[in-house]
Design a protein around this motif. Structure first.
Motif, PDB file in Angstrom:
ATOM      1  N   SER A   1     -24.861  14.265  15.904  1.00 10.22           N
ATOM      2  CA  SER A   1     -26.015  14.379  16.065  1.00 10.22           C
ATOM      3  C   SER A   1     -26.319  14.959  17.169  1.00 10.22           C
ATOM      4  N   SER A   2     -26.029  15.253  17.702  1.00 14.20           N
ATOM      5  CA  SER A   2     -26.390  15.763  19.313  1.00 14.20           C
ATOM      6  C   SER A   2     -25.351  17.153  19.871  1.00 14.20           C
ATOM      7  N   TYR A   3     -25.751  18.341  20.837  1.00 11.49           N
ATOM      8  CA  TYR A   3     -25.687  19.103  20.967  1.00 11.49           C
ATOM      9  C   TYR A   3     -24.836  18.697  22.379  1.00 11.49           C
ATOM     10  N   VAL A   4     -25.921  17.667  23.148  1.00  9.49           N
ATOM     11  CA  VAL A   4     -25.129  17.518  24.573  1.00  9.49           C
ATOM     12  C   VAL A   4     -24.294  16.490  24.343  1.00  9.49           C
ATOM     13  N   ALA A   5     -23.962  16.673  23.106  1.00 12.21           N
ATOM     14  CA  ALA A   5     -22.929  15.292  22.828  1.00 12.21           C
ATOM     15  C   ALA A   5     -22.020  15.849  22.439  1.00 12.21           C
ATOM     16  N   ALA A   6     -22.128  16.317  21.730  1.00 16.00           N
ATOM     17  CA  ALA A   6     -20.695  17.363  21.462  1.00 16.00           C
ATOM     18  C   ALA A   6     -19.959  18.792  22.128  1.00 16.00           C
TER      19      ALA A   6
ATOM     20  N   GLY B   1     -15.215  18.737  26.061  1.00 17.59           N
ATOM     21  CA  GLY B   1     -14.732  18.796  27.859  1.00 17.59           C
ATOM     22  C   GLY B   1     -15.251  19.835  29.086  1.00 17.59           C
ATOM     23  N   THR B   2     -14.626  19.228  29.577  1.00 18.42           N
ATOM     24  CA  THR B   2     -14.619  20.452  31.031  1.00 18.42           C
ATOM     25  C   THR B   2     -15.231  21.606  30.341  1.00 18.42           C
ATOM     26  N   ALA B   3     -13.515  21.992  30.457  1.00 21.33           N
ATOM     27  CA  ALA B   3     -13.547  23.796  30.026  1.00 21.33           C
ATOM     28  C   ALA B   3     -14.951  24.291  28.961  1.00 21.33           C
ATOM     29  N   LYS B   4     -14.868  23.874  28.053  1.00 20.39           N
ATOM     30  CA  LYS B   4     -15.977  24.562  27.027  1.00 20.39           C
ATOM     31  C   LYS B   4     -18.028  24.388  27.727  1.00 20.39           C
ATOM     32  N   ILE B   5     -17.745  22.881  28.374  1.00 19.82           N
ATOM     33  CA  ILE B   5     -18.922  22.773  29.135  1.00 19.82           C
ATOM     34  C   ILE B   5     -19.145  23.866  30.436  1.00 19.82           C
ATOM     35  N   ALA B   6     -17.676  24.245  31.047  1.00 16.06           N
ATOM     36  CA  ALA B   6     -18.071  25.499  31.740  1.00 16.06           C
ATOM     37  C   ALA B   6     -18.032  26.743  31.431  1.00 16.06           C
ATOM     38  N   GLN B   7     -17.959  26.634  30.566  1.00 13.75           N
ATOM     39  CA  GLN B   7     -17.669  28.186  29.092  1.00 13.75           C
ATOM     40  C   GLN B   7     -18.651  28.535  28.969  1.00 13.75           C
ATOM     41  N   LYS B   8     -19.679  27.025  28.836  1.00 11.32           N
ATOM     42  CA  LYS B   8     -20.714  27.654  28.268  1.00 11.32           C
ATOM     43  C   LYS B   8     -21.710  28.174  29.232  1.00 11.32           C
ATOM     44  N   VAL B   9     -21.630  27.419  30.440  1.00 13.96           N
ATOM     45  CA  VAL B   9     -23.099  27.817  31.675  1.00 13.96           C
ATOM     46  C   VAL B   9     -22.007  28.959  31.548  1.00 13.96           C
TER      47      VAL B   9
ATOM     48  N   LEU C   1     -29.940  26.921  34.289  1.00  9.82           N
ATOM     49  CA  LEU C   1     -30.358  25.561  34.426  1.00  9.82           C
ATOM     50  C   LEU C   1     -30.037  24.605  33.069  1.00  9.82           C
ATOM     51  N   PHE C   2     -29.990  23.971  32.082  1.00  9.31           N
ATOM     52  CA  PHE C   2     -29.661  23.199  30.995  1.00  9.31           C
ATOM     53  C   PHE C   2     -27.925  22.695  30.935  1.00  9.31           C
ATOM     54  N   HIS C   3     -27.853  24.031  30.858  1.00  7.52           N
ATOM     55  CA  HIS C   3     -26.052  23.979  30.618  1.00  7.52           C
ATOM     56  C   HIS C   3     -25.376  23.642  32.043  1.00  7.52           C
ATOM     57  N   LEU C   4     -26.251  23.828  32.902  1.00  8.26           N
ATOM     58  CA  LEU C   4     -25.273  23.799  34.162  1.00  8.26           C
ATOM     59  C   LEU C   4     -25.558  22.411  35.090  1.00  8.26           C
ATOM     60  N   ALA C   5     -26.720  21.335  34.017  1.00  9.12           N
ATOM     61  CA  ALA C   5     -26.933  19.592  34.492  1.00  9.12           C
ATOM     62  C   ALA C   5     -26.001  19.376  33.642  1.00  9.12           C
ATOM     63  N   ILE C   6     -25.703  20.256  32.333  1.00  9.16           N
ATOM     64  CA  ILE C   6     -24.928  19.185  31.374  1.00  9.16           C
ATOM     65  C   ILE C   6     -23.060  19.317  32.298  1.00  9.16           C
ATOM     66  N   LEU C   7     -22.945  20.687  32.861  1.00  8.36           N
ATOM     67  CA  LEU C   7     -21.858  20.130  33.869  1.00  8.36           C
ATOM     68  C   LEU C   7     -21.306  19.475  34.892  1.00  8.36           C
ATOM     69  N   LEU C   8     -22.757  19.330  35.821  1.00 14.07           N
ATOM     70  CA  LEU C   8     -23.061  18.926  36.839  1.00 14.07           C
ATOM     71  C   LEU C   8     -22.705  17.916  36.013  1.00 14.07           C
ATOM     72  N   ALA C   9     -23.368  16.685  35.272  1.00 10.29           N
ATOM     73  CA  ALA C   9     -23.493  15.744  34.604  1.00 10.29           C
ATOM     74  C   ALA C   9     -21.783  14.967  34.407  1.00 10.29           C
ATOM     75  N   ASP C  10     -20.837  16.174  34.104  1.00  7.69           N
ATOM     76  CA  ASP C  10     -19.932  15.902  33.779  1.00  7.69           C
ATOM     77  C   ASP C  10     -18.734  15.428  34.730  1.00  7.69           C
ATOM     78  N   ALA C  11     -19.159  15.773  35.830  1.00  8.43           N
ATOM     79  CA  ALA C  11     -18.868  16.047  37.175  1.00  8.43           C
ATOM     80  C   ALA C  11     -19.757  14.068  37.709  1.00  8.43           C
ATOM     81  N   GLY C  12     -20.230  14.182  37.292  1.00 14.60           N
ATOM     82  CA  GLY C  12     -20.554  13.205  37.734  1.00 14.60           C
ATOM     83  C   GLY C  12     -21.573  13.249  39.423  1.00 14.60           C
TER      84      GLY C  12
END
Length: 114
Positions: free
Chosen positions: A31-36, A41-49, A76-87
């Motif tokens: 139900s959520s792109y962000v949740a997906a 995982g981190t590698a996929k989020i970093a790939q998107k960045v 910026l949106f994807h960077l914010a997700i990557l940062l959130a993933d790292a706390g």
């Protein structure tokens, strides 16, 4: 969970973005792109960045300001997700930039080589 580093001077639009990202972190990936992204995982989020950074560069070199603005927003949106993933939050980045203020870029880069 609250991300440490939220500063009083953060732009409310950035605060809202990060709040939505945090809220969707544990949501249903269907139900959520962000949740997906978080679920992959981190590698996929970093790939998107990386993909968004490349698209931003292409827009800067070959397309107009409107497309550059759109791609920079995606980055910026994807960077914010990557940062959130790292706390972390974008405020951590602003604090680091503030720490570097008054230091020449050449000196700052040289300090990281040691």
């Amino acid at each position: 969970d609250e991300i440490a580093g939220q500063g009083a001077l953060m732009d409310p639009r950035i605060e809202r973005l990060e709040a939505v990202i945090r809220a969707r972190k544990g949501a249903d990936p269907a139900s959520s792109y962000v949740a997906a992204l978080f679920s992959k995982g981190t590698a996929k989020i970093a790939q998107k960045v990386g993909e968004e950074a490349t698209e931003t560069i292409i827009a800067a070199l070959r397309e107009g300001p409107e497309k550059l603005t759109s791609e920079a927003a995606d980055l910026l949106f994807h960077l914010a997700i990557l940062l959130a993933d790292a706390g972390l939050s974008l405020d951590h980045i602003l604090q680091e930039l503030e720490r570097r203020e008054g230091t020449s870029g050449i000196d700052e880069k040289a300090s990281r080589k040691g």
